[in-house]
Design a protein around this motif. Structure first.
Motif, PDB file in Angstrom:
ATOM      1  N   CYS A   1       0.794  -1.229   0.000  1.00  0.00           N
ATOM      2  CA  CYS A   1       0.000   0.000   0.000  1.00  0.00           C
ATOM      3  C   CYS A   1       0.831   1.285   0.000  1.00  0.00           C
ATOM      4  O   CYS A   1       0.310   2.362  -0.266  1.00  0.00           O
ATOM      5  CB  CYS A   1      -0.901  -0.015   1.244  1.00  0.00           C
ATOM      6  N   ILE A   2       2.132   1.180   0.296  1.00  0.00           N
ATOM      7  CA  ILE A   2       2.941   2.382   0.522  1.00  0.00           C
ATOM      8  C   ILE A   2       3.007   3.289  -0.718  1.00  0.00           C
ATOM      9  O   ILE A   2       3.089   4.510  -0.609  1.00  0.00           O
ATOM     10  CB  ILE A   2       4.366   2.027   1.026  1.00  0.00           C
ATOM     11  N   GLY A   3       2.925   2.693  -1.896  1.00  0.00           N
ATOM     12  CA  GLY A   3       2.963   3.504  -3.119  1.00  0.00           C
ATOM     13  C   GLY A   3       1.800   4.486  -3.197  1.00  0.00           C
ATOM     14  O   GLY A   3       1.966   5.626  -3.660  1.00  0.00           O
ATOM     15  N   TYR A   4       0.629   4.062  -2.750  1.00  0.00           N
ATOM     16  CA  TYR A   4      -0.532   4.964  -2.743  1.00  0.00           C
ATOM     17  C   TYR A   4      -0.292   6.132  -1.791  1.00  0.00           C
ATOM     18  O   TYR A   4      -0.587   7.284  -2.114  1.00  0.00           O
ATOM     19  CB  TYR A   4      -1.801   4.218  -2.313  1.00  0.00           C
ATOM     20  N   LEU A   5       0.261   5.832  -0.613  1.00  0.00           N
ATOM     21  CA  LEU A   5       0.535   6.892   0.363  1.00  0.00           C
ATOM     22  C   LEU A   5       1.593   7.860  -0.167  1.00  0.00           C
ATOM     23  O   LEU A   5       1.449   9.078  -0.049  1.00  0.00           O
ATOM     24  CB  LEU A   5       0.983   6.279   1.692  1.00  0.00           C
ATOM     25  N   ARG A   6       2.634   7.314  -0.786  1.00  0.00           N
ATOM     26  CA  ARG A   6       3.675   8.192  -1.362  1.00  0.00           C
ATOM     27  C   ARG A   6       3.077   9.132  -2.411  1.00  0.00           C
ATOM     28  O   ARG A   6       3.455  10.303  -2.497  1.00  0.00           O
ATOM     29  CB  ARG A   6       4.787   7.343  -1.982  1.00  0.00           C
ATOM     30  N   GLU A   7       2.162   8.605  -3.205  1.00  0.00           N
ATOM     31  CA  GLU A   7       1.517   9.449  -4.221  1.00  0.00           C
ATOM     32  C   GLU A   7       0.623  10.509  -3.568  1.00  0.00           C
ATOM     33  O   GLU A   7       0.564  11.644  -4.044  1.00  0.00           O
ATOM     34  CB  GLU A   7       0.704   8.588  -5.191  1.00  0.00           C
ATOM     35  N   GLN A   8      -0.072  10.141  -2.491  1.00  0.00           N
ATOM     36  CA  GLN A   8      -0.869  11.153  -1.769  1.00  0.00           C
ATOM     37  C   GLN A   8       0.032  12.279  -1.283  1.00  0.00           C
ATOM     38  O   GLN A   8      -0.285  13.465  -1.444  1.00  0.00           O
ATOM     39  CB  GLN A   8      -1.611  10.513  -0.590  1.00  0.00           C
ATOM     40  N   VAL A   9       1.171  11.913  -0.706  1.00  0.00           N
ATOM     41  CA  VAL A   9       2.113  12.927  -0.210  1.00  0.00           C
ATOM     42  C   VAL A   9       2.630  13.774  -1.367  1.00  0.00           C
ATOM     43  O   VAL A   9       2.698  15.001  -1.282  1.00  0.00           O
ATOM     44  CB  VAL A   9       3.275  12.271   0.567  1.00  0.00           C
ATOM     45  N   ARG A  10       2.961  13.138  -2.486  1.00  0.00           N
ATOM     46  CA  ARG A  10       3.483  13.885  -3.651  1.00  0.00           C
ATOM     47  C   ARG A  10       2.454  14.864  -4.190  1.00  0.00           C
ATOM     48  O   ARG A  10       2.769  16.005  -4.527  1.00  0.00           O
ATOM     49  CB  ARG A  10       3.907  12.905  -4.756  1.00  0.00           C
ATOM     50  N   LEU A  11       1.193  14.439  -4.254  1.00  0.00           N
ATOM     51  CA  LEU A  11       0.147  15.306  -4.801  1.00  0.00           C
ATOM     52  C   LEU A  11      -0.234  16.425  -3.834  1.00  0.00           C
ATOM     53  O   LEU A  11      -0.530  17.544  -4.256  1.00  0.00           O
ATOM     54  CB  LEU A  11      -1.084  14.466  -5.166  1.00  0.00           C
ATOM     55  N   ILE A  12      -0.224  16.144  -2.532  1.00  0.00           N
ATOM     56  CA  ILE A  12      -0.614  17.153  -1.538  1.00  0.00           C
ATOM     57  C   ILE A  12       0.539  18.107  -1.237  1.00  0.00           C
ATOM     58  O   ILE A  12       0.332  19.295  -1.017  1.00  0.00           O
ATOM     59  CB  ILE A  12      -1.119  16.460  -0.250  1.00  0.00           C
ATOM     60  N   GLN A  13       1.758  17.591  -1.225  1.00  0.00           N
ATOM     61  CA  GLN A  13       2.951  18.380  -0.888  1.00  0.00           C
ATOM     62  C   GLN A  13       2.818  19.083   0.464  1.00  0.00           C
ATOM     63  O   GLN A  13       3.005  20.299   0.571  1.00  0.00           O
ATOM     64  CB  GLN A  13       3.251  19.400  -1.994  1.00  0.00           C
TER      65      GLN A  13
END
Length: 195
Positions: free
Chosen positions: A103-115
């Motif tokens: 699942c970590i890839g989804y969280l990393r993408e959330q962080v990347r998109l939210i910044q």
């Protein structure tokens, strides 16, 4: 794989079958809040109420999180809240390392998109995955660590505070530290919004 928008990421997450947690889920618990926020909270995984409603931190622990946010002049509409894993582990057990990895890839993408400028890990599991594998909440809560232009902090999980009320003053102190850190940040410049 980078996603072009939070909606695209959410749709990918909704159909995820990367680990066994998908077998028993009622709903994927993606995340909620202000996608432009400077502050992001990350918990470990959804519980029963979250699984039913599809939103993180809506049970008793979520009510305590809401109270702590109100104490520092915020509410959940002004922050972003997500979890390490998006599906409920059976009987609310800790998510297994392989489930976190799936699942970590989804969280990393959330962080990347939210910044976000600030990331607060709620509980040991999130702090050990995001801050340091040997993170000890009782000793290191409230300490800020800078990494890749973001400030990270681990604090007590609201469910742990409910079980052990003696942790409440320390949790409150950590939230006051969050408030103080928010005041030091430059005003948001207005990230590009999704169309």
């Amino acid at each position: 794989m980078p996603y072009s928008s939070m909606q695209e990421l959410k749709e990918a997450c909704a159909g995820c079958r990367r680990c066994g947690l998908c077998e028993e889920r009622t709903k994927v618990v993606f995340g909620v809040g202000d996608e432009q926020s400077q502050l992001m909270f990350i918990g470990e995984g959804p519980g029963e109420n979250e699984d039913i409603q599809g939103e993180p931190f809506v049970g008793r622990a979520g009510k305590l999180l809401d109270k702590l946010l109100i104490t520092i002049g915020l509410d959940r509409s002004k922050v972003y809240i997500a979890n390490m894993v998006k599906c409920r582990p059976p009987h609310n057990r800790d998510p297994l390392p392989e489930e976190q990895e799936a699942c970590i890839g989804y969280l990393r993408e959330q962080v990347r998109l939210i910044q976000p400028q600030l990331i607060v890990c709620l509980g040991r599991i999130a702090a050990q995955r995001i801050i340091s594998p040997d993170f000890k909440v009782t000793r290191q809560h409230g300490q800020w660590i800078e990494r890749k232009g973001m400030n990270l902090m681990g604090t007590f999980h609201p469910a742990a505070v409910l079980r052990n009320q003696s942790q409440m003053p320390a949790a409150l102190s950590d939230f006051i530290s969050i408030q103080e850190m928010l005041l030091t940040l430059p005003a948001p410049t207005g990230k590009p919004t999704e169309s």
